[in-house]
Design an enzyme around this catalytic site. Sequence first.
Site, PDB file in Angstrom:
ATOM      1  N   ASP A 135     -11.523   1.947   3.477  1.00  0.00           N
ATOM      2  CA  ASP A 135     -11.974   0.604   3.350  1.00  0.00           C
ATOM      3  C   ASP A 135     -13.103   0.318   3.065  1.00  0.00           C
ATOM      4  O   ASP A 135     -13.574  -0.811   2.677  1.00  0.00           O
ATOM      5  CB  ASP A 135     -11.287  -0.340   4.551  1.00  0.00           C
ATOM      6  CG  ASP A 135     -10.024  -1.266   4.330  1.00  0.00           C
ATOM      7  OD1 ASP A 135      -9.628  -1.318   3.053  1.00  0.00           O
ATOM      8  OD2 ASP A 135      -9.446  -1.347   5.223  1.00  0.00           O
TER       9      ASP A 135
ATOM     10  N   GLN B  33      -5.078  -2.144   9.298  1.00  0.00           N
ATOM     11  CA  GLN B  33      -4.924  -3.498   8.818  1.00  0.00           C
ATOM     12  C   GLN B  33      -5.418  -4.559   9.409  1.00  0.00           C
ATOM     13  O   GLN B  33      -5.066  -4.514  10.670  1.00  0.00           O
ATOM     14  CB  GLN B  33      -3.360  -3.658   8.317  1.00  0.00           C
ATOM     15  CG  GLN B  33      -2.857  -4.990   7.673  1.00  0.00           C
ATOM     16  CD  GLN B  33      -3.273  -4.826   6.253  1.00  0.00           C
ATOM     17  OE1 GLN B  33      -3.351  -3.690   5.541  1.00  0.00           O
ATOM     18  NE2 GLN B  33      -3.993  -5.779   5.950  1.00  0.00           N
TER      19      GLN B  33
ATOM     20  N   LYS C 229       0.814  -1.228  -0.131  1.00  0.00           N
ATOM     21  CA  LYS C 229       0.036  -0.087  -0.035  1.00  0.00           C
ATOM     22  C   LYS C 229       0.865   1.444   0.113  1.00  0.00           C
ATOM     23  O   LYS C 229       0.533   2.234  -0.725  1.00  0.00           O
ATOM     24  CB  LYS C 229      -1.098  -0.021   1.339  1.00  0.00           C
ATOM     25  CG  LYS C 229      -2.086  -1.086   1.048  1.00  0.00           C
ATOM     26  CD  LYS C 229      -2.922  -1.542   2.251  1.00  0.00           C
ATOM     27  CE  LYS C 229      -3.809  -2.800   1.974  1.00  0.00           C
ATOM     28  NZ  LYS C 229      -4.525  -3.222   3.100  1.00  0.00           N
TER      29      LYS C 229
END
Length: 291
Positions: free
Chosen positions: A120, A97, A53
Site C-alpha cells: 500500500d 484493509q 482485490k
Amino acid sequence: MSAKIISGNEVSQQLKEEMKEEVVGLKAKGLQPCLAVILVGEDPASKVYVSNKKKACEFIGIKSLETRLPAEATTEDLLKVIDGYNKDASVHGILCQLPLPKHIPETKILRSILPEKDVDCFHPYNVGLISIGEVRFLPCTPAGVIELIKRGGFQTAGADVIILGRSNIVGRPLSNMLDQRDMNATVTMCHTKTKNLKERCLAADIIIGAIGVPEFLKGDMVKEGAVVIDVGINRVEAPGTEKGFKLVGDVAFNEVKERAAAITPVPGGVGPMTIAMLMKNTLTAAKATMV
Ligand code: NAP
C-alpha cells in the site's frame, strides 16, 4: 469543446492483462507472487474492497491469502497476524484493509508491516524513498493517477499542475511524484487555507481533485484545454433511484467536460486504477525477492 473521457476501467483492464502475461513468465521461473490481505471487523465497504482485490489477484494469477479478525480483535492479535506474514517468505505483499476499528492504532499497525512487503506504500520508510526519488513502491491511488496521465499521452514536463487536497494518502504523495525529474511538473498543492483558488485553477494545465467535496471544481474554474483528473468519490442523495444515492467526484463533470481537453469520470476513472496499482506493487515486491 467536449473533453476526451479517460477511462480508468479500460486502462486498468489493460494493465491487468499485461500483468497476467508477466505472471506466466514469473511462474515459469518458479516465482508465485502472493498477497496477504487482513480484514478486521464487518465494515461492508471494506468487505467489497477486499473481495475486489481478491478477484483482481485471481485474474492476474497472484495467490491471495486472507485473514479475517472480529471487530473486537486487539492490537496484539493483529500484530501477531502481521508478524506471521512478515516472517513468511512465500508472502510478498501485506495489506491491512482500512479503516480499522477505533481501538486499534492505525499508525502502529501500518508501521509493523515490513517495508519490503508494504504494497500500500504507507510505511514512512517507503514514503521517504519517494521524496528522494528512490522509489520502491508507489502509493496505489496516486500511482493510478500518474498512469492515467502517462497512458493518455498528456505531457507533465513543464506543466503547471494544481492538486486540490494535501492528504497523506493522495495529495501529498502525488505532489512528491509529479515534481520528480522523471515527471518534471511544477506542482501547487491546495487546501482549505489556500488563497485565490479559482485563479490558481484557471492557470493550471492539469488539475487533480482530491478533496472529498462533491462537484467542487466548476466549469468556470478550468482553463480551456486543461486535463482534469478526479480522485474524489462522494456519495450524494439521489431520490427516485434504486439505491437512493449516487457517486460523484470532486469535479462538476458535465460543466468541466465542456472546457477540458480530457477528464476522468466517477465512477470508472481513478477508482479502478487503485486496485491495478496494488497488483503492480505486489509483483514488484515478488520480483525483488528473485534478485
Ligand atoms: P482527506 O484526507 O479528507 O483530505 C482532504 C484534503 O482536501 C485536505 O487537505 C483538505 O484541506 C482539502 N480540502 C477539503 N475541502 C477543501 C476545500 N473546500 N477547498 C480546498 N481544499 C479542501 O481526503 P482524501 O483521503 O485525500 O480523499 C479525497 C477524496 O478522494 C475523497 O472523496 C476520497 O473518497 C477520494 N479517494 C479516492 C480514492 C480512489 O481510489 N479513487 C482513494 C482515496 C481517496 P486541509 O488539509 O486544509 O483540511
